[in-house]
Design a protein around this motif. Structure first.
Motif, PDB file in Angstrom:
ATOM      1  N   THR A  78       0.811  -1.220   0.000  1.00  0.00           N
ATOM      2  CA  THR A  78       0.000   0.000   0.000  1.00  0.00           C
ATOM      3  C   THR A  78       0.845   1.271   0.000  1.00  0.00           C
ATOM      4  OG1 THR A  78      -0.138  -0.087   2.415  1.00  0.00           O
ATOM      5  CG2 THR A  78      -1.894  -1.158   1.177  1.00  0.00           C
ATOM      6  N   TRP A  79       2.154   1.145  -0.073  1.00  0.00           N
ATOM      7  CA  TRP A  79       3.007   2.331  -0.047  1.00  0.00           C
ATOM      8  C   TRP A  79       2.932   3.053  -1.386  1.00  0.00           C
ATOM      9  CZ3 TRP A  79       5.098   5.294   3.430  1.00  0.00           C
ATOM     10  CH2 TRP A  79       6.101   6.193   3.059  1.00  0.00           C
ATOM     11  N   VAL A  80       2.754   4.352  -1.326  1.00  0.00           N
ATOM     12  CA  VAL A  80       2.635   5.169  -2.528  1.00  0.00           C
ATOM     13  C   VAL A  80       3.812   6.131  -2.574  1.00  0.00           C
ATOM     14  CG1 VAL A  80       1.215   6.834  -3.775  1.00  0.00           C
ATOM     15  CG2 VAL A  80       0.127   5.007  -2.469  1.00  0.00           C
ATOM     16  N   THR A  81       4.455   6.212  -3.743  1.00  0.00           N
ATOM     17  CA  THR A  81       5.563   7.137  -3.951  1.00  0.00           C
ATOM     18  C   THR A  81       5.123   8.206  -4.940  1.00  0.00           C
ATOM     19  OG1 THR A  81       7.163   5.365  -3.596  1.00  0.00           O
ATOM     20  CG2 THR A  81       7.963   7.356  -4.677  1.00  0.00           C
ATOM     21  N   VAL A  82       5.288   9.458  -4.580  1.00  0.00           N
ATOM     22  CA  VAL A  82       4.919  10.590  -5.436  1.00  0.00           C
ATOM     23  C   VAL A  82       6.176  11.413  -5.685  1.00  0.00           C
ATOM     24  CG1 VAL A  82       3.428  12.585  -5.743  1.00  0.00           C
ATOM     25  CG2 VAL A  82       2.608  10.609  -4.441  1.00  0.00           C
ATOM     26  N   LEU A  83       6.620  11.457  -6.937  1.00  0.00           N
ATOM     27  CA  LEU A  83       7.800  12.220  -7.321  1.00  0.00           C
ATOM     28  C   LEU A  83       7.372  13.367  -8.225  1.00  0.00           C
ATOM     29  CD1 LEU A  83      10.313   9.322  -8.137  1.00  0.00           C
ATOM     30  CD2 LEU A  83      10.122  10.639  -6.028  1.00  0.00           C
ATOM     31  N   LYS A  84       7.907  14.560  -7.938  1.00  0.00           N
ATOM     32  CA  LYS A  84       7.584  15.744  -8.742  1.00  0.00           C
ATOM     33  C   LYS A  84       8.876  16.365  -9.260  1.00  0.00           C
ATOM     34  CE  LYS A  84       5.410  17.310  -5.158  1.00  0.00           C
ATOM     35  NZ  LYS A  84       4.676  18.172  -4.206  1.00  0.00           N
ATOM     36  N   GLY A  91       7.532  24.862 -18.751  1.00  0.00           N
ATOM     37  CA  GLY A  91       6.838  25.207 -17.514  1.00  0.00           C
ATOM     38  C   GLY A  91       5.923  24.134 -16.978  1.00  0.00           C
ATOM     39  N   ARG A  92       5.992  22.942 -17.521  1.00  0.00           N
ATOM     40  CA  ARG A  92       5.127  21.855 -17.067  1.00  0.00           C
ATOM     41  C   ARG A  92       5.747  21.162 -15.858  1.00  0.00           C
ATOM     42  NH1 ARG A  92       1.530  20.931 -21.269  1.00  0.00           N
ATOM     43  NH2 ARG A  92       0.845  18.952 -20.358  1.00  0.00           N
ATOM     44  N   LEU A  93       4.906  20.561 -15.042  1.00  0.00           N
ATOM     45  CA  LEU A  93       5.341  19.811 -13.874  1.00  0.00           C
ATOM     46  C   LEU A  93       5.000  18.336 -14.098  1.00  0.00           C
ATOM     47  CD1 LEU A  93       6.496  19.906 -10.963  1.00  0.00           C
ATOM     48  CD2 LEU A  93       4.129  20.041 -10.155  1.00  0.00           C
ATOM     49  N   GLN A  94       6.020  17.504 -14.040  1.00  0.00           N
ATOM     50  CA  GLN A  94       5.802  16.074 -14.237  1.00  0.00           C
ATOM     51  C   GLN A  94       5.694  15.393 -12.870  1.00  0.00           C
ATOM     52  OE1 GLN A  94       8.633  14.137 -16.754  1.00  0.00           O
ATOM     53  NE2 GLN A  94       7.550  12.168 -16.721  1.00  0.00           N
ATOM     54  N   VAL A  95       4.567  14.722 -12.640  1.00  0.00           N
ATOM     55  CA  VAL A  95       4.288  14.038 -11.379  1.00  0.00           C
ATOM     56  C   VAL A  95       4.167  12.541 -11.664  1.00  0.00           C
ATOM     57  CG1 VAL A  95       2.740  13.838  -9.401  1.00  0.00           C
ATOM     58  CG2 VAL A  95       3.092  16.067 -10.491  1.00  0.00           C
ATOM     59  N   THR A 142      -0.913  25.325 -12.718  1.00  0.00           N
ATOM     60  CA  THR A 142       0.281  24.672 -13.294  1.00  0.00           C
ATOM     61  C   THR A 142      -0.129  23.562 -14.250  1.00  0.00           C
ATOM     62  OG1 THR A 142       1.460  25.096 -11.234  1.00  0.00           O
ATOM     63  CG2 THR A 142       2.420  23.473 -12.749  1.00  0.00           C
ATOM     64  N   PRO A 143       0.456  23.535 -15.458  1.00  0.00           N
ATOM     65  CA  PRO A 143       0.218  22.380 -16.346  1.00  0.00           C
ATOM     66  C   PRO A 143       0.920  21.144 -15.780  1.00  0.00           C
ATOM     67  CG  PRO A 143       1.089  24.259 -17.566  1.00  0.00           C
ATOM     68  CD  PRO A 143       1.277  24.558 -16.113  1.00  0.00           C
ATOM     69  N   VAL A 144       0.192  20.046 -15.616  1.00  0.00           N
ATOM     70  CA  VAL A 144       0.710  18.855 -14.950  1.00  0.00           C
ATOM     71  C   VAL A 144       0.626  17.661 -15.899  1.00  0.00           C
ATOM     72  CG1 VAL A 144       0.410  17.244 -13.018  1.00  0.00           C
ATOM     73  CG2 VAL A 144       0.051  19.710 -12.679  1.00  0.00           C
ATOM     74  N   GLU A 145       1.721  16.914 -15.989  1.00  0.00           N
ATOM     75  CA  GLU A 145       1.731  15.607 -16.642  1.00  0.00           C
ATOM     76  C   GLU A 145       1.769  14.546 -15.539  1.00  0.00           C
ATOM     77  OE1 GLU A 145       4.985  15.286 -19.309  1.00  0.00           O
ATOM     78  OE2 GLU A 145       4.185  16.748 -20.748  1.00  0.00           O
ATOM     79  N   LEU A 146       0.685  13.827 -15.375  1.00  0.00           N
ATOM     80  CA  LEU A 146       0.544  12.855 -14.285  1.00  0.00           C
ATOM     81  C   LEU A 146       0.721  11.441 -14.828  1.00  0.00           C
ATOM     82  CD1 LEU A 146      -0.159  12.322 -11.310  1.00  0.00           C
ATOM     83  CD2 LEU A 146      -2.579  12.278 -11.970  1.00  0.00           C
ATOM     84  N   ASP A 147       1.829  10.794 -14.450  1.00  0.00           N
ATOM     85  CA  ASP A 147       2.105   9.413 -14.864  1.00  0.00           C
ATOM     86  C   ASP A 147       1.762   8.482 -13.707  1.00  0.00           C
ATOM     87  OD1 ASP A 147       2.972  10.249 -17.291  1.00  0.00           O
ATOM     88  OD2 ASP A 147       5.106  10.183 -16.799  1.00  0.00           O
ATOM     89  N   GLY A 183      -7.709  26.716 -13.452  1.00  0.00           N
ATOM     90  CA  GLY A 183      -6.937  27.148 -14.615  1.00  0.00           C
ATOM     91  C   GLY A 183      -5.785  26.255 -14.994  1.00  0.00           C
ATOM     92  N   GLY A 184      -5.535  25.198 -14.274  1.00  0.00           N
ATOM     93  CA  GLY A 184      -4.457  24.278 -14.620  1.00  0.00           C
ATOM     94  C   GLY A 184      -4.921  23.204 -15.592  1.00  0.00           C
ATOM     95  N   THR A 185      -3.970  22.453 -16.076  1.00  0.00           N
ATOM     96  CA  THR A 185      -4.270  21.328 -16.960  1.00  0.00           C
ATOM     97  C   THR A 185      -3.618  20.072 -16.382  1.00  0.00           C
ATOM     98  OG1 THR A 185      -2.337  21.740 -18.348  1.00  0.00           O
ATOM     99  CG2 THR A 185      -4.413  22.792 -19.010  1.00  0.00           C
ATOM    100  N   VAL A 186      -4.273  18.930 -16.591  1.00  0.00           N
ATOM    101  CA  VAL A 186      -3.768  17.647 -16.113  1.00  0.00           C
ATOM    102  C   VAL A 186      -3.875  16.626 -17.248  1.00  0.00           C
ATOM    103  CG1 VAL A 186      -3.967  15.800 -14.416  1.00  0.00           C
ATOM    104  CG2 VAL A 186      -4.481  18.159 -13.749  1.00  0.00           C
ATOM    105  N   GLU A 187      -2.743  16.110 -17.678  1.00  0.00           N
ATOM    106  CA  GLU A 187      -2.716  15.023 -18.658  1.00  0.00           C
ATOM    107  C   GLU A 187      -2.318  13.742 -17.927  1.00  0.00           C
ATOM    108  OE1 GLU A 187      -0.419  15.653 -22.125  1.00  0.00           O
ATOM    109  OE2 GLU A 187      -1.225  17.663 -22.522  1.00  0.00           O
ATOM    110  N   VAL A 188      -3.230  12.793 -17.900  1.00  0.00           N
ATOM    111  CA  VAL A 188      -3.020  11.540 -17.180  1.00  0.00           C
ATOM    112  C   VAL A 188      -2.535  10.477 -18.166  1.00  0.00           C
ATOM    113  CG1 VAL A 188      -4.047   9.755 -15.718  1.00  0.00           C
ATOM    114  CG2 VAL A 188      -4.801  12.143 -15.516  1.00  0.00           C
ATOM    115  N   ASP A 189      -1.428   9.848 -17.837  1.00  0.00           N
ATOM    116  CA  ASP A 189      -0.876   8.782 -18.676  1.00  0.00           C
ATOM    117  C   ASP A 189      -0.648   7.552 -17.802  1.00  0.00           C
ATOM    118  OD1 ASP A 189       0.046   7.423 -20.809  1.00  0.00           O
ATOM    119  OD2 ASP A 189       1.986   8.435 -20.946  1.00  0.00           O
ATOM    120  N   GLU A 190      -1.111   6.399 -18.256  1.00  0.00           N
ATOM    121  CA  GLU A 190      -0.949   5.134 -17.540  1.00  0.00           C
ATOM    122  C   GLU A 190      -0.175   4.156 -18.415  1.00  0.00           C
ATOM    123  OE1 GLU A 190      -4.592   4.133 -14.906  1.00  0.00           O
ATOM    124  OE2 GLU A 190      -5.426   5.130 -16.677  1.00  0.00           O
TER     125      GLU A 190
END
Length: 753
Positions: free
Chosen positions: A403-409, A415-419, A444-449, A474-481
């Protein structure tokens, strides 16, 4: 055929008979000592050794496993004897064998290997400490207590008695036994023909007899007549728990020992664990019915069997016969053995169960808390309570890991933030996930992997709610799996469940550009302004962007970790054909292959013209700097370079550089004509492609360093032929076979005479 079969059996017996004698010499003193430590008649140890050797050896699933009484079970047996009596303990052993038999028939043996290594090694270490402390009391002239803590508390008083000179002869006998055991392993090989336990007992018994020391003598029977086991009296819940405890501990130790012996042996068919558990069950039923101790496979006797050169189960069966012969014909010699010598033998056996190598192993797997907790709980609370405590902690740690979750930013381009979120998204990880996501600035524009293996509904609700709120600000989120599409399925209305969705398509890096264009795009392809017009981004520019998103994060730690950095161990020479991908063919990770590609996978012979310093430099660097283990030459079907060689250079046309390069393939063509001259029509090109691989392996031998390392057995030359139509790689044998040679230390290796 009959003569060959007889010769093979005689050859096997020439190895098994000496091995059985060695193992029996180890087993007899250990069986007597374990019986004494278990509070059972000494004959019970010999009965268990006979039953384990003959029955488990004949019915078990391992060719080299040797079964008998185990020191790790002595703590359990001594408590059973004190609680229910000896005859009832024999019935518990019989019933435990029946449980093992049922588990073996139900194919449940593999479940024992699912136990945490920290739990198993911690339990054995605690049992070893308990046995060593209890028998140390006997060596020092005292009486063992019922717990390791009590033994430890009274130890200073015994040491004070030792300084006062009490029990001097008994203490000297025990110390002499320990000294012989410690020194024996340092003697020359010829002197160590007699096993150390037997040598220690002989020296101690002989010294005590010659000097007329006042020591305690033992008897084989212990004053007990044989009688059929009786049912234990008392709470049946506790009796059932005792039966299951003996069955699981004896079975688990046997199976783990079986796996360890397979690794040490390194050859032959691996053991059938279900059959081994069945054989152990029948052996325990026989041992319990005859008045013997519980039977289990032991590392000490099994390792002695392997080291002595045993090849088949005959060695274990013969060992049981030798022990039976000793019990029937040489029982008169047992009273000559001092009890203190047997106790000293058990002290050393207990210390050996506390293996520092196991501590290092569990430390590397993050199992030290389970190891320490099990060790402490068994010593303080008891074996059953300690094992349950270790199981509970191992389960909690496993749940935490799952159940451990790792979140790296990290900051991306434009100017995008990759999470990157990794792990299993469950309700237990929601607090950490939401805490990290709320730190992202609004707009913030976010790329969420999402690199996740599971997502429950609570985690989806938390993640989806954050995304909607972030987009409203006002932000954007692109989710990629990249793996399983848990979020996409839940967003589309499908409820995430315990079953995983169908496997996703292969990663984009495995697909051709044509296949990529056919896939529905996750996001619109970026455009590049060019003088007012819109130009579609070059596909080779988009490729690195895809690499940065998908492949770079998992690969980056492998390439940049400070130590140890990956170093190639193989040189791979192949054709420049774009259909040949060395990493895919060999299943290699970054850093494992040093790759050289050229037209036709050619290796210019040493001193040939035109010279090619590129290939030569790679060979020199690989063999003299990197010290690679293998050099592989990989050709492929339908090779255009070989078609040019087969045409005599005609297909090279007006390409002078290519015509000069293809001269290095003339030796391949000459060998093809010499060996395959009758196949010049119909499939000749693919035959030449295979022959070319063999010739390039020969060309490698023209380099002095390569030839020297091949002859010394330090380097292996390997040929591969990749059939493009089937996408399969086939081995191509070299023209010169490399024989096996024996080194000065008796080992066999690859090399040339």
């Amino acid at each position: 055929m009959f003569r060959d079969t007889l010769s093979s059996r005689l050859s096997t017996l020439r190895h098994d008979v000496p091995a059985s004698l060695v193992v029996s010499l180890v087993a007899v003193p250990l069986s007597l000592g374990i019986a004494m430590a278990s509070g059972a008649p000494l004959a019970a140890g010999l009965i268990a050794a006979v039953a384990g050797g003959i029955v488990a050896g004949a019915l078990g699933g391992s060719a080299v496993q040797v079964s008998g009484p185990a020191a790790g079970l002595s703590v359990v047996v001594v408590n059973l004897v004190l609680t229910y009596g000896w005859r009832a303990t024999c019935m518990i052993t019989l019933l435990a064998g029946a449980v093992q038999l049922v588990l073996g028939v139900l194919k449940a043996a593999r479940a024992a290997l699912a136990l945490s290594p920290g739990l198993v090694h911690g339990m054995l270490a605690a049992v070893g400490v308990t046995v060593a402390l209890a028998q140390l009391h006997v060596v020092l002239g005292g009486v063992p207590r019922r717990s390791a803590v009590a033994d430890l508390i009274e130890l200073p008083g015994l040491l004070a008695g030792l300084l006062a000179g009490l029990h001097g002869d008994k203490v000297l006998t025990g110390l002499l036994t320990i000294a012989v055991l410690a020194v024996w392993t340092r003697l020359p090989r010829r002197a160590r023909t007699v096993p150390a336990p037997l040598a220690a007992l002989l020296v101690a018994a002989g010294t005590a007899w010659l000097l007329d020391w006042d020591v305690t003598r033992v008897t084989l029977s212990g004053g007990a007549e044989w009688a059929f086991p009786v049912l234990p009296q008392g709470d049946w819940h506790l009796v059932v728990a005792a039966v299951l405890l003996v069955a699981l501990l004896a079975g688990g130790e046997s199976l783990l020992c079986c796996v360890a012996l397979d690794e040490r042996r390194g050859r032959g068919r691996p053991a059938d664990l279900d059959q081994e558990l069945t054989g152990q069950g029948v052996a325990n039923m026989v041992s319990g019915a005859l008045g013997g101790l519980p039977v289990a496979g032991t590392v000490m006797t099994g390792a002695a069997n392997v080291a002595a050169g045993a090849r088949t189960r005959c060695a274990a069966m013969l060992h049981g016969g030798w022990v039976l012969l000793f019990a029937l014909g040489f029982g008169w010699a047992v009273p000559l053995v001092p009890v203190e010598a047997l106790a000293a033998l058990l002290v050393c056996a207990g210390v050996q169960l506390v293996n520092l190598g196991h501590v290092r192993k569990v430390h590397g797997r993050g199992e030290v808390p389970v190891y320490a907790a099990t060790l402490a709980a068994v010593l303080l609370l008891g074996l059953t309570e300690g094992v349950l405590a270790g199981l509970a902690l191992a389960a909690l740690l496993a749940l935490r890991r799952l159940t451990w979750v790792t979140v790296l930013k990290r900051a991306g381009g434009n100017g995008r933030l990759q999470v990157t979120v990794s792990g299993s998204l469950t309700f237990l990880g929601v607090p950490r996930l939401t805490r990290e996501l709320r730190t992202i600035p609004a707009g913030t524009p976010v790329e969420l992997d999402l690199h996740i293996g599971f997502m429950d509904h609570a985690a989806f609700e938390a993640l989806h709610s954050w995304r909607l709120a972030h987009e409203r600000m006002g932000g954007t989120v692109e989710v990629d799996e990249p793996h399983d599409e848990w979020y996409a399925l839940a967003t589309g209305g499908a409820r995430p469940g315990p079953a995983k969705p169908p496997p996703a398509e292969p990663g984009r890096w495995r697909l051709s550009w044509y296949q990529r264009r056919r896939r529905p795009a996750r996001r619109p392809a970026p455009a590049i302004a060019n003088g007012g017009s819109v130009q579609v981004e070059c596909r080779l520019t988009a490729g690195p962007r895809e690499h940065h998103r998908r492949a770079a994060p998992p690969v980056r730690p492998v390439l940049t970790e400070p130590a140890p950095r990956p170093q190639p161990t193989h040189l791979f020479i192949t054709c420049a054909d774009s259909r040949i991908v060395p990493a895919l063919i060999t299943g290699s990770a970054p850093g494992e292959l040093l790759t050289v590609r050229n037209i036709g996978n050619l290796v210019p012979r040493r001193g040939s013209e035109p010279s090619d310093d590129s290939v030569v430099a790679a060979i020199e660097y690989a063999t003299q700097v990197l010290g690679v283990h293998t050099i592989t030459v990989c050709g492929h079907s339908g090779c255009g370079a070989m078609a040019g060689v087969l045409s005599g250079g005609v297909r090279a046309g007006s390409l002078p550089g290519l015509r000069r390069w293809l001269r290095h393939g003339h030796h391949s063509l000459a060998r093809f004509i010499e060996t395959e001259g009758d196949r010049l029509h119909g499939g000749a090109l693919d035959v030449l492609c295979r022959v070319n691989v063999q010739q390039q392996l020969e060309n490698l031998r023209t380099y002095r360093k390569v030839d020297e390392q091949v002859r010394a057995g330090k380097l292996e030359l390997v040929g591969l032929y990749f059939d493009v139509a089937t996408a399969r790689a086939h081995p191509v044998p070299p023209l010169r076979a490399t024989p096996l040679v024996k080194t000065a230390d008796g080992r066999v290796r690859t090399g040339e005479e």
